[in-house]
Structures are given as structure tokens and as C-alpha cells.
Design a protein around this motif. Structure first.
Motif, PDB file in Angstrom:
ATOM      1  N   ARG A   3       0.790  -1.233   0.000  1.00  0.00           N
ATOM      2  CA  ARG A   3       0.000   0.000   0.000  1.00  0.00           C
ATOM      3  C   ARG A   3       0.820   1.281   0.000  1.00  0.00           C
ATOM      4  NH1 ARG A   3      -4.170  -1.331   4.888  1.00  0.00           N
ATOM      5  NH2 ARG A   3      -4.572  -3.495   4.337  1.00  0.00           N
ATOM      6  N   GLY A   4       2.123   1.172   0.174  1.00  0.00           N
ATOM      7  CA  GLY A   4       2.966   2.351   0.317  1.00  0.00           C
ATOM      8  C   GLY A   4       3.018   2.772   1.773  1.00  0.00           C
ATOM      9  N   VAL A   5       4.059   3.493   2.143  1.00  0.00           N
ATOM     10  CA  VAL A   5       4.224   3.855   3.557  1.00  0.00           C
ATOM     11  C   VAL A   5       3.153   4.837   4.020  1.00  0.00           C
ATOM     12  CG1 VAL A   5       6.690   3.321   3.626  1.00  0.00           C
ATOM     13  CG2 VAL A   5       5.963   5.645   3.117  1.00  0.00           C
ATOM     14  N   ASN A   6       2.633   5.644   3.121  1.00  0.00           N
ATOM     15  CA  ASN A   6       1.571   6.573   3.507  1.00  0.00           C
ATOM     16  C   ASN A   6       0.192   5.935   3.403  1.00  0.00           C
ATOM     17  OD1 ASN A   6       3.280   8.749   4.148  1.00  0.00           O
ATOM     18  ND2 ASN A   6       3.519   9.206   1.982  1.00  0.00           N
ATOM     19  N   GLY A   7       0.126   4.728   2.845  1.00  0.00           N
ATOM     20  CA  GLY A   7      -1.142   4.031   2.690  1.00  0.00           C
ATOM     21  C   GLY A   7      -1.525   3.179   3.880  1.00  0.00           C
ATOM     22  N   ILE A   8      -0.680   3.177   4.894  1.00  0.00           N
ATOM     23  CA  ILE A   8      -0.970   2.387   6.100  1.00  0.00           C
ATOM     24  C   ILE A   8      -0.611   3.230   7.322  1.00  0.00           C
ATOM     25  CG2 ILE A   8       1.253   1.185   6.034  1.00  0.00           C
ATOM     26  CD1 ILE A   8      -1.897  -0.588   7.061  1.00  0.00           C
ATOM     27  N   SER A   9      -1.564   3.390   8.210  1.00  0.00           N
ATOM     28  CA  SER A   9      -1.311   4.157   9.427  1.00  0.00           C
ATOM     29  C   SER A   9      -0.746   3.230  10.499  1.00  0.00           C
ATOM     30  CB  SER A   9      -2.608   4.794   9.932  1.00  0.00           C
ATOM     31  OG  SER A   9      -3.495   3.781  10.390  1.00  0.00           O
ATOM     32  N   VAL A  10      -0.157   3.830  11.502  1.00  0.00           N
ATOM     33  CA  VAL A  10       0.338   3.059  12.644  1.00  0.00           C
ATOM     34  C   VAL A  10      -0.820   2.287  13.277  1.00  0.00           C
ATOM     35  CG1 VAL A  10       1.275   3.254  14.986  1.00  0.00           C
ATOM     36  CG2 VAL A  10       2.341   4.513  13.101  1.00  0.00           C
ATOM     37  N   ALA A  11      -1.977   2.939  13.414  1.00  0.00           N
ATOM     38  CA  ALA A  11      -3.141   2.286  14.024  1.00  0.00           C
ATOM     39  C   ALA A  11      -3.576   1.068  13.198  1.00  0.00           C
ATOM     40  CB  ALA A  11      -4.293   3.272  14.162  1.00  0.00           C
ATOM     41  N   ASP A  12      -3.631   1.221  11.878  1.00  0.00           N
ATOM     42  CA  ASP A  12      -4.020   0.098  11.020  1.00  0.00           C
ATOM     43  C   ASP A  12      -3.001  -1.029  11.069  1.00  0.00           C
ATOM     44  OD1 ASP A  12      -6.359   1.358  10.230  1.00  0.00           O
ATOM     45  OD2 ASP A  12      -5.475   2.168   8.387  1.00  0.00           O
ATOM     46  N   LEU A  13      -1.746  -0.674  11.088  1.00  0.00           N
ATOM     47  CA  LEU A  13      -0.693  -1.682  11.176  1.00  0.00           C
ATOM     48  C   LEU A  13      -0.835  -2.490  12.455  1.00  0.00           C
ATOM     49  CD1 LEU A  13       2.065  -3.004  10.411  1.00  0.00           C
ATOM     50  CD2 LEU A  13       3.109  -1.162  11.735  1.00  0.00           C
ATOM     51  N   MET A  14      -0.949  -1.805  13.566  1.00  0.00           N
ATOM     52  CA  MET A  14      -1.031  -2.501  14.850  1.00  0.00           C
ATOM     53  C   MET A  14      -2.319  -3.315  14.949  1.00  0.00           C
ATOM     54  SD  MET A  14       1.866  -1.926  16.054  1.00  0.00           S
ATOM     55  CE  MET A  14       1.860  -2.398  17.774  1.00  0.00           C
ATOM     56  N   LYS A  15      -3.398  -2.789  14.422  1.00  0.00           N
ATOM     57  CA  LYS A  15      -4.660  -3.532  14.413  1.00  0.00           C
ATOM     58  C   LYS A  15      -4.508  -4.821  13.605  1.00  0.00           C
ATOM     59  CE  LYS A  15      -9.558  -3.072  13.346  1.00  0.00           C
ATOM     60  NZ  LYS A  15     -10.587  -2.212  12.766  1.00  0.00           N
ATOM     61  N   SER A  16      -3.736  -4.775  12.512  1.00  0.00           N
ATOM     62  CA  SER A  16      -3.563  -5.961  11.663  1.00  0.00           C
ATOM     63  C   SER A  16      -2.876  -7.109  12.389  1.00  0.00           C
ATOM     64  CB  SER A  16      -2.794  -5.605  10.381  1.00  0.00           C
ATOM     65  OG  SER A  16      -1.402  -5.493  10.630  1.00  0.00           O
ATOM     66  N   ILE A  17      -2.131  -6.798  13.437  1.00  0.00           N
ATOM     67  CA  ILE A  17      -1.461  -7.856  14.211  1.00  0.00           C
ATOM     68  C   ILE A  17      -2.062  -8.010  15.611  1.00  0.00           C
ATOM     69  CG2 ILE A  17       0.703  -7.778  12.903  1.00  0.00           C
ATOM     70  CD1 ILE A  17       1.911  -6.151  15.249  1.00  0.00           C
ATOM     71  N   THR A  49      12.819  -3.915  -3.846  1.00  0.00           N
ATOM     72  CA  THR A  49      13.395  -2.918  -4.743  1.00  0.00           C
ATOM     73  C   THR A  49      12.275  -2.174  -5.456  1.00  0.00           C
ATOM     74  OG1 THR A  49      15.252  -4.429  -5.035  1.00  0.00           O
ATOM     75  CG2 THR A  49      15.162  -2.559  -6.520  1.00  0.00           C
ATOM     76  N   ALA A  50      11.263  -2.909  -5.890  1.00  0.00           N
ATOM     77  CA  ALA A  50      10.087  -2.293  -6.507  1.00  0.00           C
ATOM     78  C   ALA A  50       9.142  -1.737  -5.440  1.00  0.00           C
ATOM     79  CB  ALA A  50       9.358  -3.304  -7.381  1.00  0.00           C
ATOM     80  N   GLY A  51       8.942  -2.493  -4.370  1.00  0.00           N
ATOM     81  CA  GLY A  51       7.960  -2.129  -3.357  1.00  0.00           C
ATOM     82  C   GLY A  51       8.253  -0.848  -2.602  1.00  0.00           C
TER      83      GLY A  51
END
Length: 188
Positions: free
Chosen positions: A27-41, A110-112
Motif C-alpha cells: 500500500r505504500g508507507v503513507n497508505g498504512i497508518s500506525v493504528a491500522d498496522l497494529m490492528k492488523s497484528i 526494490t520495486a515495493g
């Protein structure tokens, strides 16, 4: 409130880095928030700040982890193929496949991480990690005739264009024509 053991804290950090590595490529670094990241785990945002001083620190660690995964992948091609020339060809086959195109979250860092790293003027540690990863990938792709940089640039450019045009005939043509160009016998 119970405290997390040191072993559990390390495991939580590992999970956060692994999830970030995948989600940032997807999603790109701006496409995922800290809250969404932590919620995903399954963790809270507060847990993030106990592990990382900033999102930028996590990005650097996630990029380093992703390039470590690339190193393992490249080694597996060498091991499975037996000789490096055949492994290089197998990597090209994989890299320019619809499966790799359609799964950026587990694809090549490299692409991501390319777009985000290029757009961020203060990428600092991330840019250094990225550059080292690109150099290592190019060294693996090198032949007696070249340093591998053109091959890596061609692969990365092709997969980015194929992803940007996914679902169209052009996407397939990009993968096929780039594959032909990279696997054609010298002088053909």
C-alpha cells in the motif's frame, strides 16, 4: 494491567516489522497508518510506541527486513538451480511473472519501496538501506559482462509498469517483452 514479557515484546516487534514490510510494499508507507498496522497484528497503537521511536524508524527496519527476505530468495534460487546462470534465468522468470506482479506485498522490496523512497526527501536511513539492497541485488544479477545494475533497473521498471497497468493487455506485454529482452542470447 499486565506487563508483557521481554520475549513477548520481541515477538510483537518482529510481527510489527513483518506486517509493515508486507503492508508498505502493498500500500505504500503513507497508505498504512500506525493504528491500522497494529490492528492488523492484534495490538494497540500504544504498543507501537513502546517498540519504535517513530514510524520512520519502523519503515527503515521494515525495508531492511524486506531486503533480508530478498537475500534469502536469491540464495534459494542458487541452491535450487545449482549454478548461478540458471538461477539468474529462473529469477527473471519469477520476477516477470503475473504472480509476482499481482502480489506486491510479498514481492521484491526494490520495486515495493522505490516510489516511497524516491518521494521522501528525508529518507535518510531508509534510503541507505534501499541503496545497499539495490547494490546487493545488482551484484547477484551481475554477469561477466556487466555489473547487473541495468538488469535490476529493467526488472524493477518492468514490474512497476506492469503493476500500474494490471488488468490490461499492456501489462502482459510489458512482462513478456521485458522477459524476451533479458533472456535473449547476446547479440540476438
Amino acid at each position: 494491567m499486565s506487563r508483557v514479557s521481554q520475549a513477548q515484546a520481541l515477538e510483537n516487534r518482529r510481527r510489527a516489522v513483518a506486517a509493515a514490510s508486507q503492508l508498505f510494499r502493498e500500500r505504500g508507507v503513507n497508505g498504512i497508518s500506525v493504528a491500522d498496522l497494529m490492528k492488523s497484528i492484534g495490538l494497540t497503537t500504544g504498543g507501537f510506541y513502546k517498540q519504535f521511536p517513530s514510524k520512520e524508524a519502523l519503515i527503515a527496519e521494515a525495508a531492511q527486513s524486506a531486503f533480508g527476505d530478498l537475500d534469502v530468495l536469491l540464495e534459494s534460487f542458487d541452491t535450487a538451480q545449482g549454478d548461478h546462470g540458471t538461477a539468474r534465468g529462473a529469477l527473471i522468470d519469477y520476477y516477470l511473472s503475473p504472480e509476482h506482479r499481482d502480489q506486491p506485498g510479498t514481492g521484491c522490496p526494490t520495486a515495493g519501496f522505490a516510489g516511497d523512497t524516491a518521494r521522501e526527501p528525508t529518507a535518510g536511513e531508509v534510503r541507505e538501506t534501499y541503496a545497499a539492497g539495490v547494490e546487493k541485488f545488482a551484484a547477484w544479477m551481475s554477469t561477466e559482462a556487466d555489473d547487473g545494475l541495468a538488469a535490476v533497473a529493467t526488472l524493477v521498471g518492468a514490474i512497476l509498469l506492469a503493476r500500474a497497468t494490471a488488468g490490461t493487455e499492456l501489462s502482459e506485454k510489458i512482462l513478456e517483452s521485458t522477459h524476451e529482452a533479458l533472456t535473449a542470447p547476446p547479440g540476438a
